[in-house]
Design a protein around this motif. Sequence first.
Motif, PDB file in Angstrom:
ATOM      1  N   ASN A  51      -0.704  15.607   8.600  1.00  0.00           N
ATOM      2  CA  ASN A  51      -1.516  15.294   9.775  1.00  0.00           C
ATOM      3  C   ASN A  51      -2.482  14.120   9.549  1.00  0.00           C
ATOM      4  N   ASP A  52      -2.317  13.415   8.459  1.00  0.00           N
ATOM      5  CA  ASP A  52      -3.228  12.304   8.163  1.00  0.00           C
ATOM      6  C   ASP A  52      -2.908  11.080   9.012  1.00  0.00           C
ATOM      7  N   GLU A  53      -3.954  10.333   9.353  1.00  0.00           N
ATOM      8  CA  GLU A  53      -3.782   9.070  10.067  1.00  0.00           C
ATOM      9  C   GLU A  53      -3.884   7.926   9.072  1.00  0.00           C
ATOM     10  N   VAL A  54      -3.084   6.889   9.295  1.00  0.00           N
ATOM     11  CA  VAL A  54      -3.013   5.760   8.361  1.00  0.00           C
ATOM     12  C   VAL A  54      -3.331   4.463   9.103  1.00  0.00           C
ATOM     13  N   LEU A  55      -4.185   3.638   8.499  1.00  0.00           N
ATOM     14  CA  LEU A  55      -4.489   2.302   9.017  1.00  0.00           C
ATOM     15  C   LEU A  55      -4.110   1.279   7.950  1.00  0.00           C
ATOM     16  N   VAL A  56      -3.336   0.276   8.341  1.00  0.00           N
ATOM     17  CA  VAL A  56      -2.879  -0.750   7.407  1.00  0.00           C
ATOM     18  C   VAL A  56      -3.440  -2.104   7.835  1.00  0.00           C
ATOM     19  N   PHE A  57      -4.006  -2.830   6.860  1.00  0.00           N
ATOM     20  CA  PHE A  57      -4.562  -4.156   7.106  1.00  0.00           C
ATOM     21  C   PHE A  57      -3.941  -5.150   6.121  1.00  0.00           C
ATOM     22  N   PRO A  58      -4.027  -6.457   6.408  1.00  0.00           N
ATOM     23  CA  PRO A  58      -3.488  -7.451   5.468  1.00  0.00           C
ATOM     24  C   PRO A  58      -4.245  -7.436   4.141  1.00  0.00           C
ATOM     25  N   ASP A  59      -3.620  -7.974   3.117  1.00  0.00           N
ATOM     26  CA  ASP A  59      -4.234  -8.066   1.793  1.00  0.00           C
ATOM     27  C   ASP A  59      -5.505  -8.910   1.857  1.00  0.00           C
ATOM     28  N   HIS A  60      -6.540  -8.493   1.149  1.00  0.00           N
ATOM     29  CA  HIS A  60      -7.841  -9.188   1.097  1.00  0.00           C
ATOM     30  C   HIS A  60      -8.478  -9.309   2.485  1.00  0.00           C
ATOM     31  N   HIS A  61      -8.239  -8.332   3.330  1.00  0.00           N
ATOM     32  CA  HIS A  61      -8.680  -8.418   4.717  1.00  0.00           C
ATOM     33  C   HIS A  61     -10.209  -8.365   4.841  1.00  0.00           C
ATOM     34  N   ASN A  62     -10.753  -9.249   5.663  1.00  0.00           N
ATOM     35  CA  ASN A  62     -12.178  -9.198   5.993  1.00  0.00           C
ATOM     36  C   ASN A  62     -12.342  -8.394   7.280  1.00  0.00           C
ATOM     37  N   PRO A  69       0.789  -1.238   0.000  1.00  0.00           N
ATOM     38  CA  PRO A  69       0.000   0.000   0.000  1.00  0.00           C
ATOM     39  C   PRO A  69       0.820   1.288   0.000  1.00  0.00           C
ATOM     40  N   GLN A  70       2.163   1.197   0.093  1.00  0.00           N
ATOM     41  CA  GLN A  70       2.972   2.404   0.280  1.00  0.00           C
ATOM     42  C   GLN A  70       2.750   3.451  -0.820  1.00  0.00           C
ATOM     43  N   PRO A  71       2.705   3.081  -2.111  1.00  0.00           N
ATOM     44  CA  PRO A  71       2.479   4.111  -3.134  1.00  0.00           C
ATOM     45  C   PRO A  71       1.135   4.820  -2.987  1.00  0.00           C
ATOM     46  N   PHE A  72       0.105   4.073  -2.581  1.00  0.00           N
ATOM     47  CA  PHE A  72      -1.215   4.663  -2.360  1.00  0.00           C
ATOM     48  C   PHE A  72      -1.144   5.717  -1.265  1.00  0.00           C
ATOM     49  N   PHE A  73      -0.500   5.368  -0.150  1.00  0.00           N
ATOM     50  CA  PHE A  73      -0.365   6.326   0.949  1.00  0.00           C
ATOM     51  C   PHE A  73       0.482   7.527   0.530  1.00  0.00           C
ATOM     52  N   LYS A  74       1.573   7.261  -0.146  1.00  0.00           N
ATOM     53  CA  LYS A  74       2.486   8.339  -0.549  1.00  0.00           C
ATOM     54  C   LYS A  74       1.787   9.345  -1.450  1.00  0.00           C
ATOM     55  N   TYR A  75       0.900   8.858  -2.310  1.00  0.00           N
ATOM     56  CA  TYR A  75       0.219   9.727  -3.270  1.00  0.00           C
ATOM     57  C   TYR A  75      -0.749  10.688  -2.580  1.00  0.00           C
ATOM     58  N   LEU A  76      -1.373  10.249  -1.492  1.00  0.00           N
ATOM     59  CA  LEU A  76      -2.440  11.038  -0.866  1.00  0.00           C
ATOM     60  C   LEU A  76      -2.074  11.662   0.472  1.00  0.00           C
ATOM     61  N   GLN A  77      -1.074  11.107   1.161  1.00  0.00           N
ATOM     62  CA  GLN A  77      -0.870  11.429   2.569  1.00  0.00           C
ATOM     63  C   GLN A  77      -0.343  12.832   2.802  1.00  0.00           C
ATOM     64  N   GLY A  78      -0.989  13.500   3.753  1.00  0.00           N
ATOM     65  CA  GLY A  78      -0.533  14.796   4.236  1.00  0.00           C
ATOM     66  C   GLY A  78       0.110  14.660   5.604  1.00  0.00           C
ATOM     67  N   ILE A 137     -12.516  13.047   5.966  1.00  0.00           N
ATOM     68  CA  ILE A 137     -12.706  12.192   4.796  1.00  0.00           C
ATOM     69  C   ILE A 137     -11.924  10.894   5.029  1.00  0.00           C
ATOM     70  N   ILE A 138     -12.552   9.769   4.723  1.00  0.00           N
ATOM     71  CA  ILE A 138     -11.878   8.471   4.774  1.00  0.00           C
ATOM     72  C   ILE A 138     -11.622   8.041   3.338  1.00  0.00           C
ATOM     73  N   VAL A 139     -10.367   7.772   3.008  1.00  0.00           N
ATOM     74  CA  VAL A 139     -10.033   7.361   1.641  1.00  0.00           C
ATOM     75  C   VAL A 139      -9.359   5.997   1.689  1.00  0.00           C
ATOM     76  N   THR A 140      -9.812   5.102   0.825  1.00  0.00           N
ATOM     77  CA  THR A 140      -9.265   3.755   0.760  1.00  0.00           C
ATOM     78  C   THR A 140      -9.040   3.363  -0.694  1.00  0.00           C
ATOM     79  N   THR A 141      -8.566   2.156  -0.895  1.00  0.00           N
ATOM     80  CA  THR A 141      -8.354   1.659  -2.253  1.00  0.00           C
ATOM     81  C   THR A 141      -9.678   1.143  -2.823  1.00  0.00           C
ATOM     82  N   GLU A 142      -9.697   0.979  -4.118  1.00  0.00           N
ATOM     83  CA  GLU A 142     -10.914   0.487  -4.765  1.00  0.00           C
ATOM     84  C   GLU A 142     -11.250  -0.926  -4.287  1.00  0.00           C
TER      85      GLU A 142
END
Length: 346
Positions: A265-276, A254-263, A293-298
């Motif tokens: 003061n943003d908070e980041v939550l990381v979960f395993p791939d295909h996480h339920n 997920p690092q490129p996704f975070f790098k593209y959007l992260q400011g 605003i909460i932003v996630t991957t598609e």
Amino acid sequence: MIFVRYLFFPFAILYGCVTSIRNFLFDRGILKSYSFVLPIIAVGNLSTGGTGKTPQIEYLIRLLSPTYKVAVLSRGYKRKSKGFVLADENSSVAVLGDEPFQMHSKFPNVQIAVDSNRVNGIQQLLQQKIKPDLILLDDAFQHRKVKAGFYVLLTAYNDLFCDDWMLPTGNLRESRNGANRADMIIVTKCPKDISNLAHESIKKKIRPFFRGNQDAIFFSSIEYDDFVYSQLERKSVKEVQAVEKLLLAGIAKPQPFFKYLQGENDEVLVFPDHHNFTANQINEIEQKGQHKIIVTTEKDFVRLKDLSNASNIYYLPIKSEFITGDSKINFDNTIKHYVGTASTNR
């Protein structure tokens, strides 16, 4: 963690021997592979994930669906259903898995099916009232029971298969020599400004493991959308980048996704791939995302949208794009030539 992986080096050698024997048996016809009369393109990798298979499958759908009736067959990783399932208006993430459901949502006129038994899945697709002209096999490079007509091997720019090692020391599912089964290789997730010198350096690394035409090594990057989308509206990425937000992702890298959007003061939550996501995790996301605003991957959005009551969850779409226009033309023509030739010779 890296040290622990090296401790498992003897198991990596054993795993490599087992997969090599299996491939030898398929190559010699001792273990049977099944061929089919229609064009089949298998897209996959040698590593455990994070190479961008779904964006590449979606690229092929956009390329081929205007001319052909395209079907996509995936195993439907972590789905709760069993056997063959063909997506319809009643399908859900639980039934299809997150990536097939994502594709079904974006391409409702394309047949999206799941079956861990790919031979059975293809046979079932060929028995449908509307039969496909071609089938795209998702994550099927190691699925040797089906002999596809064309193999596309993906490897990520920052995690090249030729620099990796077998599981559990590295991330490879099989030996690097498995690349010889590919008809083309795509180096994915490249920087858009990658130099010609870097192109040649990577090709030189790949060449010992790939007997194919060196012109069949392509380079692509991830193209981010200009907007993020919720179920109700869209916002420009520039607007979202400028405000405080909660970013979350349950994907392999997920690092490129975070790098593209992260400011700052943003908070980041990381979960395993295909996480339920659990009820407690959904509650945590909603609590931390209050007044933000909460932003996630598609891929994560298709799992979250029916679990959460929060209307402030957005997703950022991505596409696979080739680095140069000439590469795109050559890739498109190669794929179209295979499909056209295979269709004519059915």
